[in-house]
Design an enzyme around this catalytic site. Structure first.
Site, PDB file in Angstrom:
ATOM      1  N   ASP A 152      54.341  78.739  57.682  1.00  0.00           N
ATOM      2  CA  ASP A 152      55.728  79.185  57.512  1.00  0.00           C
ATOM      3  C   ASP A 152      56.728  78.033  57.505  1.00  0.00           C
ATOM      4  O   ASP A 152      57.780  78.115  58.142  1.00  0.00           O
ATOM      5  CB  ASP A 152      56.094  80.265  58.546  1.00  0.00           C
ATOM      6  CG  ASP A 152      55.398  81.585  58.245  1.00  0.00           C
ATOM      7  OD1 ASP A 152      55.641  82.135  57.160  1.00  0.00           O
ATOM      8  OD2 ASP A 152      54.589  82.049  59.076  1.00  0.00           O
TER       9      ASP A 152
ATOM     10  N   GLU B 192      51.751  94.678  54.117  1.00  0.00           N
ATOM     11  CA  GLU B 192      51.528  93.229  53.938  1.00  0.00           C
ATOM     12  C   GLU B 192      50.151  92.856  54.462  1.00  0.00           C
ATOM     13  O   GLU B 192      49.804  93.176  55.596  1.00  0.00           O
ATOM     14  CB  GLU B 192      52.609  92.453  54.716  1.00  0.00           C
ATOM     15  CG  GLU B 192      52.449  90.936  54.643  1.00  0.00           C
ATOM     16  CD  GLU B 192      53.528  90.184  55.431  1.00  0.00           C
ATOM     17  OE1 GLU B 192      54.250  90.816  56.230  1.00  0.00           O
ATOM     18  OE2 GLU B 192      53.637  88.956  55.252  1.00  0.00           O
TER      19      GLU B 192
ATOM     20  N   LYS C 227      46.928  89.988  55.218  1.00  0.00           N
ATOM     21  CA  LYS C 227      46.820  88.628  55.747  1.00  0.00           C
ATOM     22  C   LYS C 227      45.356  88.231  55.841  1.00  0.00           C
ATOM     23  O   LYS C 227      44.496  89.093  56.048  1.00  0.00           O
ATOM     24  CB  LYS C 227      47.487  88.571  57.129  1.00  0.00           C
ATOM     25  CG  LYS C 227      47.554  87.187  57.728  1.00  0.00           C
ATOM     26  CD  LYS C 227      48.678  87.077  58.738  1.00  0.00           C
ATOM     27  CE  LYS C 227      48.624  85.748  59.459  1.00  0.00           C
ATOM     28  NZ  LYS C 227      49.822  85.495  60.249  1.00  0.00           N
TER      29      LYS C 227
ATOM     30  N   ASP D  20      48.950  79.418  57.476  1.00  0.00           N
ATOM     31  CA  ASP D  20      50.178  80.194  57.298  1.00  0.00           C
ATOM     32  C   ASP D  20      51.266  79.602  58.203  1.00  0.00           C
ATOM     33  O   ASP D  20      51.752  80.247  59.117  1.00  0.00           O
ATOM     34  CB  ASP D  20      49.881  81.651  57.677  1.00  0.00           C
ATOM     35  CG  ASP D  20      51.074  82.559  57.481  1.00  0.00           C
ATOM     36  OD1 ASP D  20      51.892  82.282  56.579  1.00  0.00           O
ATOM     37  OD2 ASP D  20      51.190  83.544  58.236  1.00  0.00           O
TER      38      ASP D  20
ATOM     39  N   HIS E  95      56.769  88.113  50.223  1.00  0.00           N
ATOM     40  CA  HIS E  95      57.292  87.234  51.269  1.00  0.00           C
ATOM     41  C   HIS E  95      57.114  85.824  50.750  1.00  0.00           C
ATOM     42  O   HIS E  95      55.980  85.401  50.502  1.00  0.00           O
ATOM     43  CB  HIS E  95      56.528  87.410  52.582  1.00  0.00           C
ATOM     44  CG  HIS E  95      57.123  88.443  53.476  1.00  0.00           C
ATOM     45  ND1 HIS E  95      56.629  88.713  54.726  1.00  0.00           N
ATOM     46  CD2 HIS E  95      58.208  89.249  53.308  1.00  0.00           C
ATOM     47  CE1 HIS E  95      57.376  89.656  55.282  1.00  0.00           C
ATOM     48  NE2 HIS E  95      58.332  90.009  54.441  1.00  0.00           N
TER      49      HIS E  95
ATOM     50  N   HIS F 209      49.369  83.951  53.074  1.00  0.00           N
ATOM     51  CA  HIS F 209      48.332  84.827  53.620  1.00  0.00           C
ATOM     52  C   HIS F 209      47.044  84.886  52.816  1.00  0.00           C
ATOM     53  O   HIS F 209      46.320  85.875  52.858  1.00  0.00           O
ATOM     54  CB  HIS F 209      48.894  86.243  53.786  1.00  0.00           C
ATOM     55  CG  HIS F 209      49.909  86.339  54.874  1.00  0.00           C
ATOM     56  ND1 HIS F 209      50.397  87.522  55.355  1.00  0.00           N
ATOM     57  CD2 HIS F 209      50.521  85.372  55.598  1.00  0.00           C
ATOM     58  CE1 HIS F 209      51.287  87.295  56.310  1.00  0.00           C
ATOM     59  NE2 HIS F 209      51.375  85.995  56.474  1.00  0.00           N
TER      60      HIS F 209
ATOM     61  N   TRP G 106      53.547  95.153  58.776  1.00  0.00           N
ATOM     62  CA  TRP G 106      52.572  94.079  59.004  1.00  0.00           C
ATOM     63  C   TRP G 106      52.173  94.125  60.480  1.00  0.00           C
ATOM     64  O   TRP G 106      53.037  94.243  61.351  1.00  0.00           O
ATOM     65  CB  TRP G 106      53.152  92.689  58.684  1.00  0.00           C
ATOM     66  CG  TRP G 106      52.194  91.609  59.118  1.00  0.00           C
ATOM     67  CD1 TRP G 106      51.044  91.236  58.487  1.00  0.00           C
ATOM     68  CD2 TRP G 106      52.262  90.836  60.324  1.00  0.00           C
ATOM     69  NE1 TRP G 106      50.404  90.266  59.219  1.00  0.00           N
ATOM     70  CE2 TRP G 106      51.120  89.995  60.349  1.00  0.00           C
ATOM     71  CE3 TRP G 106      53.169  90.757  61.390  1.00  0.00           C
ATOM     72  CZ2 TRP G 106      50.867  89.096  61.392  1.00  0.00           C
ATOM     73  CZ3 TRP G 106      52.917  89.859  62.433  1.00  0.00           C
ATOM     74  CH2 TRP G 106      51.774  89.039  62.418  1.00  0.00           C
TER      75      TRP G 106
ATOM     76  N   ASP H 208      60.379  84.404  54.129  1.00  0.00           N
ATOM     77  CA  ASP H 208      59.692  84.541  55.422  1.00  0.00           C
ATOM     78  C   ASP H 208      59.168  83.177  55.866  1.00  0.00           C
ATOM     79  O   ASP H 208      58.061  82.798  55.502  1.00  0.00           O
ATOM     80  CB  ASP H 208      58.543  85.559  55.303  1.00  0.00           C
ATOM     81  CG  ASP H 208      57.821  85.767  56.629  1.00  0.00           C
ATOM     82  OD1 ASP H 208      58.374  85.388  57.677  1.00  0.00           O
ATOM     83  OD2 ASP H 208      56.692  86.304  56.622  1.00  0.00           O
TER      84      ASP H 208
ATOM     85  N   ASP I 159      52.416  87.886  50.848  1.00  0.00           N
ATOM     86  CA  ASP I 159      53.050  86.722  51.483  1.00  0.00           C
ATOM     87  C   ASP I 159      52.212  85.534  51.033  1.00  0.00           C
ATOM     88  O   ASP I 159      50.985  85.524  51.216  1.00  0.00           O
ATOM     89  CB  ASP I 159      53.010  86.919  53.007  1.00  0.00           C
ATOM     90  CG  ASP I 159      53.584  85.757  53.793  1.00  0.00           C
ATOM     91  OD1 ASP I 159      53.214  84.601  53.493  1.00  0.00           O
ATOM     92  OD2 ASP I 159      54.352  85.994  54.731  1.00  0.00           O
TER      93      ASP I 159
HETATM   94  C1  RNT Z   1      53.167  87.116  59.617  1.00  0.00           C
HETATM   95  C2  RNT Z   1      53.805  87.818  58.481  1.00  0.00           C
HETATM   96  C3  RNT Z   1      55.038  88.603  58.828  1.00  0.00           C
HETATM   97  C4  RNT Z   1      55.970  87.874  59.766  1.00  0.00           C
HETATM   98  C5  RNT Z   1      57.359  88.478  59.879  1.00  0.00           C
HETATM   99  C6  RNT Z   1      58.087  87.992  61.069  1.00  0.00           C
HETATM  100  O1  RNT Z   1      52.155  86.293  59.250  1.00  0.00           O
HETATM  101  O2  RNT Z   1      54.097  86.914  57.461  1.00  0.00           O
HETATM  102  O3  RNT Z   1      55.664  88.981  57.655  1.00  0.00           O
HETATM  103  O4  RNT Z   1      56.134  86.544  59.411  1.00  0.00           O
HETATM  104  O5  RNT Z   1      57.265  89.852  59.835  1.00  0.00           O
HETATM  105 ZN    ZN Z   2      55.205  87.642  55.830  1.00  0.00          ZN
END
Ligand code: RNT
Ligand code: ZN
Length: 418
Positions: free
Chosen positions: A295, A224, A226, A293, A285, A261, A183, A325, A258
Site C-alpha cells: 500500500d 474484494e 486478496k 500488498d 482499489h 492483491h 473485504w 487505497d 485491488d
Molecule cells: C486490504 C484491502 C482493503 C483495505 C481497506 C482499508 O488489503 O486492500 O481494501 O486496504 O479496506
Molecule cells: Zn483494497
C-alpha cells in the site's frame, strides 16, 4: 506572437486527433474515491487496539490525525490540492459518536456517519462505504464472516446489515450511489484442514446481509479478493476465484480488484478488460504494491498508466468505480494522500490523451512494428503541459508549487499535534 506551452501542446495533440479542451473538461467530471484512512494510518475512531486483518501501516511520521476534526480538516486540505471530481471513501470504524454514546459495529446507524455525509454534501460529492471486518475484539481466531463460531459470524452479519442501511442513507442524502465494499482478512497462517467450509460460511454470510431490502441503484455492493495478508500467508477465504464467482452469481454485486492483491507478475490492467467482457460494472482499489500488498503511495508509473489506459480505451469510464487505497505513515500524510490522488488523475489524463482508435487500428491490421513505434511516440508527447493547464484551470497547485503548500500545512497544523 509566441504561443504558450499549453497552446503549442494542444496543437500537437490536435494533429493526432485529440481535442485537449474536451479532455480537460471531461476529466474534471470523473469521480475518484478519496479514502479517509490515509490520514490516520487506518485507525478509525471506534477502538484503541492495533490494526489487524493482515494489513499494516509502517512509519510514524509526525502529525497523524487523531480526531474526527483533525481527519476532516486534513482531508479538506488534500481535496484543495487535488484537481478533479471526488467521492469520499469511509470505513465503518470511522463512526463518529457525536452524543458520546459508543455503539458496537453490529448496531451502527446512519446517524453515526452524519458528519461524513455533511462533508460530502458540502462538496456536492458522493460517499463510498466499507464495513470494517478487522481491528476489533470480535475477530475470532482471525475469522469474521467465515467463522465456525456462530455468535461471531452473527455479529459480523449484523455489521454487514447495518452497513447496507448506512450506505443506502449515504446515497439518498448525497444523490450519488454508494459503493459498499466487502473485504475481510479472514484466513489462516498455516495449511488449513478445510478450505471449503470457511468459504461456504463466507458466502452464506454475505448472502444473508445482502438479503435485506435495499435499492440496487443506490447501493453497489462489491467483493474484494486478496491473495494473502501478513499472518495469514497460507490461505485467504476471500480469494480471487471466490470473489469473482460470488459477484458473477449475485445480481447487482460487483467484483472489486485491488492491484496489491495478486501475485507479483499478475497485472490488474489485463484483468480490467477481461471482467468488462462479463460484468456491467466493476470496481477498483488503486494502490502501489512493492514486493507485497504494501500500500505505497500511488505514483504515475507504468502499471498505474496501463490500468487507466484500459478503462479509457474500453470506453468504460462510466462502468468502473475508481477508489484509492494506500496508507503510508512514514512520510507527510497530506503529501502521500495528495500525490496518490494526483497520480491517478495524471494516469487518466495520459490515457485520454492517447490516440487509442489509431493504435487499435494498427493492432487489428497486425501492423505490429508500426504499433510499437506509435506507442513509443505517445510516451514523449508534451503531456506535462496539458497537466499543468489542468491544474491551473482547477485552481490547484502545479507539481512545482505543491511541496511548499504541504510544508506550510505541516508547520501550521501538523507540527502542533503533540
Ligand atoms: C486490504 C484491502 C482493503 C483495505 C481497506 C482499508 O488489503 O486492500 O481494501 O486496504 O479496506
Ligand atoms: Zn483494497
Amino acid at each position: 506572437m509566441c504561443m504558450n506551452r499549453y497552446e503549442s501542446a494542444k496543437a500537437i495533440y490536435a494533429d493526432l486527433g485529440i481535442d485537449t479542451e474536451k479532455v480537460l473538461v471531461k476529466l474534471a467530471t470523473l469521480p475518484v474515491s478519496l479514502h479517509c484512512w490515509q490520514g490516520d494510518d487506518v485507525r478509525g475512531f471506534d477502538h484503541d487496539g492495533p490494526l489487524t486483518g493482515g494489513i499494516q501501516t509502517t512509519g510514524n511520521y509526525m502529525g497523524r490525525a487523531r480526531t474526527p476534526d483533525e481527519l476532516i480538516a486534513d482531508m479538506e486540505m488534500v481535496m484543495s490540492l487535488c484537481p478533479g471530481a471526488k467521492k469520499i471513501n469511509v470505513h465503518a470504524c470511522y463512526a463518529i459518536f457525536e452524543d458520546g454514546k459508543f455503539v458496537d459495529r453490529d448496531k451502527l446507524e446512519p446517524k453515526h456517519f452524519q458528519r461524513w455525509i455533511d462533508l460530502a454534501k458540502k462538496y456536492k460529492v458522493g460517499i463510498d462505504f466499507n464495513p470494517t471486518f478487522f481491528s476489533h475484539p470480535m475477530v475470532k481466531d482471525g475469522l469474521t464472516l467465515s467463522s465456525p463460531d456462530e455468535k461471531t459470524r452473527k455479529f459480523w452479519i449484523e455489521h454487514g446489515k447495518a452497513c447496507v442501511r448506512i450506505s443506502e442513507e449515504m446515497a439518498k442524502q448525497t444523490g450519488y450511489p454508494c459503493v459498499m465494499n466487502i473485504w475481510t482478512g479472514d484466513g489462516f497462517k498455516d495449511i488449513p484442514a478445510d478450505r471449503l467450509g470457511p468459504r461456504q460460511r463466507y458466502k452464506d454470510s454475505i448472502e444473508q446481509f445482502l438479503a435485506i431490502p435495499f435499492d440496487k441503484n443506490l447501493v453497489k455492493p462489491c467483493v474484494e479478493s486478496k491473495v494473502f495478508g501478513i499472518g495469514v500467508e497460507a490461505y485467504t477465504v476471500g480469494s480471487a476465484e471466490f470473489a469473482l464467482s460470488f459477484a458473477a452469481m449475485h445480481d447487482g454485486c460487483l467484483p472489486l480488484m485491488d492491484n496489491g492483491h495478486y501475485h507479483p507478475t499478475e497485472v490488474v490492467s489485463d484483468k480490467i478488460p477481461a471482467l468488462l467482457a462479463f460484468f456491467p460494472e466493476i470496481a477498483l482499489h488503486i494502490t502501489r504494491p512493492i514486493r507485497w500488498d504494501s500500500d505505497h503511495v500511488v505514483l504515475f508509473d507504468d502499471e498505474t498508466k496501463e490500468m487507466a489506459k484500459e478503462i479509457v480505451r474500453c470506453d468504460a469510464l462510466d462502468r468502473v468505480y475508481m477508489a484509492l487505497d494506500y496508507f503510508d505513515a512514514s512520510i507527510n500524510r497530506i503529501g502521500a494522500w495528495t500525490v496518490g490522488f494526483r497520480s491517478w488523475q495524471k494516469a487518466l489524463l495520459s490515457a485520454m490523451l492517447t490516440p487509442n482508435a489509431m493504435l487499435k487500428d494498427l493492432q487489428d491490421q497486425n501492423k505490429m512494428s508500426e504499433l510499437m513505434i506509435a506507442q513509443e511516440m505517445v510516451k514523449t508527447l508534451p503531456f506535462g503541459d496539458i497537466w499543468n493547464e489542468y491544474c491551473t484551470r482547477n485552481n490547484v497547485p502545479s507539481d512545482l508549487e505543491l511541496f511548499a503548500k504541504i510544508d506550510a500545512y505541516e508547520k501550521d497544523v501538523l507540527a502542533k499535534r503533540v
